[in-house]
Design an enzyme around this catalytic site. Structure first.
Site, PDB file in Angstrom:
ATOM      1  N   LYS A 128     -16.318  12.987 -20.220  1.00  0.00           N
ATOM      2  CA  LYS A 128     -14.889  12.803 -20.008  1.00  0.00           C
ATOM      3  C   LYS A 128     -14.361  13.712 -18.909  1.00  0.00           C
ATOM      4  O   LYS A 128     -13.321  13.458 -18.326  1.00  0.00           O
ATOM      5  CB  LYS A 128     -14.109  13.151 -21.291  1.00  0.00           C
ATOM      6  CG  LYS A 128     -14.434  12.319 -22.477  1.00  0.00           C
ATOM      7  CD  LYS A 128     -13.596  12.869 -23.690  1.00  0.00           C
ATOM      8  CE  LYS A 128     -14.059  12.253 -24.967  1.00  0.00           C
ATOM      9  NZ  LYS A 128     -13.364  12.874 -26.131  1.00  0.00           N
ATOM     10  N   GLY A 129     -15.083  14.808 -18.648  1.00  0.00           N
ATOM     11  CA  GLY A 129     -14.554  15.909 -17.847  1.00  0.00           C
ATOM     12  C   GLY A 129     -14.021  15.558 -16.468  1.00  0.00           C
ATOM     13  O   GLY A 129     -13.084  16.184 -15.992  1.00  0.00           O
TER      14      GLY A 129
ATOM     15  N   GLU B 280     -18.316  14.304 -10.440  1.00  0.00           N
ATOM     16  CA  GLU B 280     -18.569  15.159 -11.609  1.00  0.00           C
ATOM     17  C   GLU B 280     -17.641  16.376 -11.580  1.00  0.00           C
ATOM     18  O   GLU B 280     -17.238  16.851 -10.509  1.00  0.00           O
ATOM     19  CB  GLU B 280     -20.061  15.558 -11.602  1.00  0.00           C
ATOM     20  CG  GLU B 280     -20.519  16.467 -12.706  1.00  0.00           C
ATOM     21  CD  GLU B 280     -20.322  15.942 -14.118  1.00  0.00           C
ATOM     22  OE1 GLU B 280     -19.190  15.558 -14.459  1.00  0.00           O
ATOM     23  OE2 GLU B 280     -21.292  15.970 -14.900  1.00  0.00           O
ATOM     24  N   ASP B 281     -17.309  16.871 -12.738  1.00  0.00           N
ATOM     25  CA  ASP B 281     -16.404  18.021 -12.840  1.00  0.00           C
ATOM     26  C   ASP B 281     -17.099  19.344 -12.536  1.00  0.00           C
ATOM     27  O   ASP B 281     -16.575  20.184 -11.828  1.00  0.00           O
ATOM     28  CB  ASP B 281     -15.751  18.078 -14.232  1.00  0.00           C
ATOM     29  CG  ASP B 281     -16.767  17.963 -15.365  1.00  0.00           C
ATOM     30  OD1 ASP B 281     -17.986  17.872 -15.092  1.00  0.00           O
ATOM     31  OD2 ASP B 281     -16.334  17.946 -16.528  1.00  0.00           O
TER      32      ASP B 281
ATOM     33  N   ASP C 120     -23.617  23.059 -13.810  1.00  0.00           N
ATOM     34  CA  ASP C 120     -23.934  24.371 -14.375  1.00  0.00           C
ATOM     35  C   ASP C 120     -25.449  24.574 -14.268  1.00  0.00           C
ATOM     36  O   ASP C 120     -25.943  24.982 -13.217  1.00  0.00           O
ATOM     37  CB  ASP C 120     -23.408  24.388 -15.812  1.00  0.00           C
ATOM     38  CG  ASP C 120     -23.548  25.734 -16.498  1.00  0.00           C
ATOM     39  OD1 ASP C 120     -23.785  26.726 -15.812  1.00  0.00           O
ATOM     40  OD2 ASP C 120     -23.413  25.784 -17.736  1.00  0.00           O
TER      41      ASP C 120
ATOM     42  N   PHE D 138     -16.932  30.456 -18.474  1.00  0.00           N
ATOM     43  CA  PHE D 138     -16.602  29.134 -18.993  1.00  0.00           C
ATOM     44  C   PHE D 138     -15.212  28.752 -18.527  1.00  0.00           C
ATOM     45  O   PHE D 138     -14.253  29.492 -18.732  1.00  0.00           O
ATOM     46  CB  PHE D 138     -16.694  29.113 -20.521  1.00  0.00           C
ATOM     47  CG  PHE D 138     -16.769  27.725 -21.053  1.00  0.00           C
ATOM     48  CD1 PHE D 138     -17.986  27.048 -21.096  1.00  0.00           C
ATOM     49  CD2 PHE D 138     -15.626  27.075 -21.496  1.00  0.00           C
ATOM     50  CE1 PHE D 138     -18.058  25.743 -21.577  1.00  0.00           C
ATOM     51  CE2 PHE D 138     -15.689  25.769 -21.969  1.00  0.00           C
ATOM     52  CZ  PHE D 138     -16.911  25.104 -22.016  1.00  0.00           C
TER      53      PHE D 138
ATOM     54  N   ASP E  81     -12.878  20.707 -20.815  1.00  0.00           N
ATOM     55  CA  ASP E  81     -12.456  21.074 -22.170  1.00  0.00           C
ATOM     56  C   ASP E  81     -13.232  22.255 -22.725  1.00  0.00           C
ATOM     57  O   ASP E  81     -14.285  22.630 -22.220  1.00  0.00           O
ATOM     58  CB  ASP E  81     -12.692  19.898 -23.120  1.00  0.00           C
ATOM     59  CG  ASP E  81     -14.175  19.730 -23.452  1.00  0.00           C
ATOM     60  OD1 ASP E  81     -14.985  19.698 -22.512  1.00  0.00           O
ATOM     61  OD2 ASP E  81     -14.522  19.657 -24.648  1.00  0.00           O
TER      62      ASP E  81
HETATM   63  P1  5GP Z   1     -25.296  21.343 -17.016  1.00  0.00           P
HETATM   64  O1  5GP Z   1     -26.167  20.254 -17.553  1.00  0.00           O
HETATM   65  O2  5GP Z   1     -25.217  21.357 -15.512  1.00  0.00           O
HETATM   66  O3  5GP Z   1     -25.648  22.682 -17.579  1.00  0.00           O
HETATM   67  O4  5GP Z   1     -23.856  21.114 -17.588  1.00  0.00           O
HETATM   68  C1  5GP Z   1     -23.038  20.150 -17.105  1.00  0.00           C
HETATM   69  C2  5GP Z   1     -21.981  19.790 -18.131  1.00  0.00           C
HETATM   70  O5  5GP Z   1     -21.733  20.887 -19.023  1.00  0.00           O
HETATM   71  C3  5GP Z   1     -20.666  19.532 -17.452  1.00  0.00           C
HETATM   72  O6  5GP Z   1     -20.547  18.170 -17.104  1.00  0.00           O
HETATM   73  C4  5GP Z   1     -19.689  19.979 -18.507  1.00  0.00           C
HETATM   74  O7  5GP Z   1     -19.427  18.928 -19.402  1.00  0.00           O
HETATM   75  C5  5GP Z   1     -20.387  21.095 -19.252  1.00  0.00           C
HETATM   76  N1  5GP Z   1     -20.037  22.426 -18.727  1.00  0.00           N
HETATM   77  C6  5GP Z   1     -20.830  23.312 -18.082  1.00  0.00           C
HETATM   78  N2  5GP Z   1     -20.181  24.421 -17.743  1.00  0.00           N
HETATM   79  C7  5GP Z   1     -18.916  24.251 -18.189  1.00  0.00           C
HETATM   80  C8  5GP Z   1     -17.726  25.059 -18.121  1.00  0.00           C
HETATM   81  O8  5GP Z   1     -17.680  26.181 -17.594  1.00  0.00           O
HETATM   82  N3  5GP Z   1     -16.623  24.524 -18.696  1.00  0.00           N
HETATM   83  C9  5GP Z   1     -16.606  23.298 -19.293  1.00  0.00           C
HETATM   84  N4  5GP Z   1     -15.471  22.885 -19.814  1.00  0.00           N
HETATM   85  N5  5GP Z   1     -17.697  22.506 -19.349  1.00  0.00           N
HETATM   86  C10 5GP Z   1     -18.832  22.982 -18.806  1.00  0.00           C
HETATM   87 MG    MG Z   2     -19.139  16.663 -16.983  1.00  0.00          MG
END
Ligand code: 5GP
Ligand code: MG
Length: 175
Positions: free
Chosen positions: A43-44, A99-100, A103, A152, A159
């Site tokens: 949703k982000g 994408e939002d 990470d 975070f 969210d």
């Molecule tokens: P990754 O797989 O790259 O570790 O994480 C990606 C997903 O994790 C993002 O699409 C998001 O939904 C969530 N995420 C990672 N870091 C954050 C953060 O700092 N804040 C929020 N709200 N979501 C995060």
């Molecule tokens: Mg996301």
């Protein structure tokens, strides 16, 4: 004690708007004469997507994909799956994933691999925020809004346990 996070502004709505405008200009230039299919990762990224498309003077189309999420946890489980796929065919289309945040990179590289198998004409990635300090899988980001510290973040669609998506700025959660 109940966890009561206190949001603190990291990126203001004005800074976000300027970045969205800059990204839109770059995307417009690169997709001249094309009809890209933008895919928002739910949703982000829905707030970012909504602002971005209104700055894009292109005959674009939209799709939404939903991946399995973290739930209330702040760490990626490392297991990603497509919960809701795209109805629009991907084959031979110019795909721009919106994408939002990236990470560890696990989520988005899973999605890029998934889309690549569908043989798009091109596949690019537009990301609002990048947290490179935690990367575990290399991710090619074609359009980037901001690099953020290893904290975070919430707001502007992002969210914590489904809260804070409606906040207009991007905040860090102090705890
Ligand atoms: P990754 O797989 O790259 O570790 O994480 C990606 C997903 O994790 C993002 O699409 C998001 O939904 C969530 N995420 C990672 N870091 C954050 C953060 O700092 N804040 C929020 N709200 N979501 C995060
Ligand atoms: Mg996301």
């Amino acid at each position: 004690m109940v966890f009561q996070p206190q949001p603190k502004i990291l990126i203001s709505r004005d800074e976000i708007a300027k970045a969205v405008d800059r990204l839109a200009r770059d995307i417009e230039r690169d997709y001249q004469g094309k009809q890209p299919l933008l895919i928002s990762v739910l949703k982000g990224s829905f707030v970012f997507m909504a602002d971005l498309i209104r700055q894009l003077d292109l005959p674009l189309e939209l799709e939404f994909i939903r991946l399995s999420s973290y739930g209330a946890a702040r760490e990626s489980s490392g297991k990603v799956r497509v919960v809701q796929g795209a109805k629009t065919p991907i084959k031979d289309r110019d795909i721009l994933v919106v994408e939002d945040i990236v990470d560890t990179g696990i989520t988005i590289s899973f999605l890029l691999d998934y889309l690549k198998k569908k043989k798009p004409a091109s596949l690019k990635l537009c990301v609002l925020t990048d947290k490179p300090s935690r990367r575990r899988v290399p991710v090619p980001i074609d359009y980037l809004g901001f690099t953020v510290p290893n904290k975070f973040i919430v707001g502007y669609g992002l969210d914590f346990d489904e809260r804070f998506r409606n906040l207009p700025h991007i905040y860090t959660l102090e705890d």
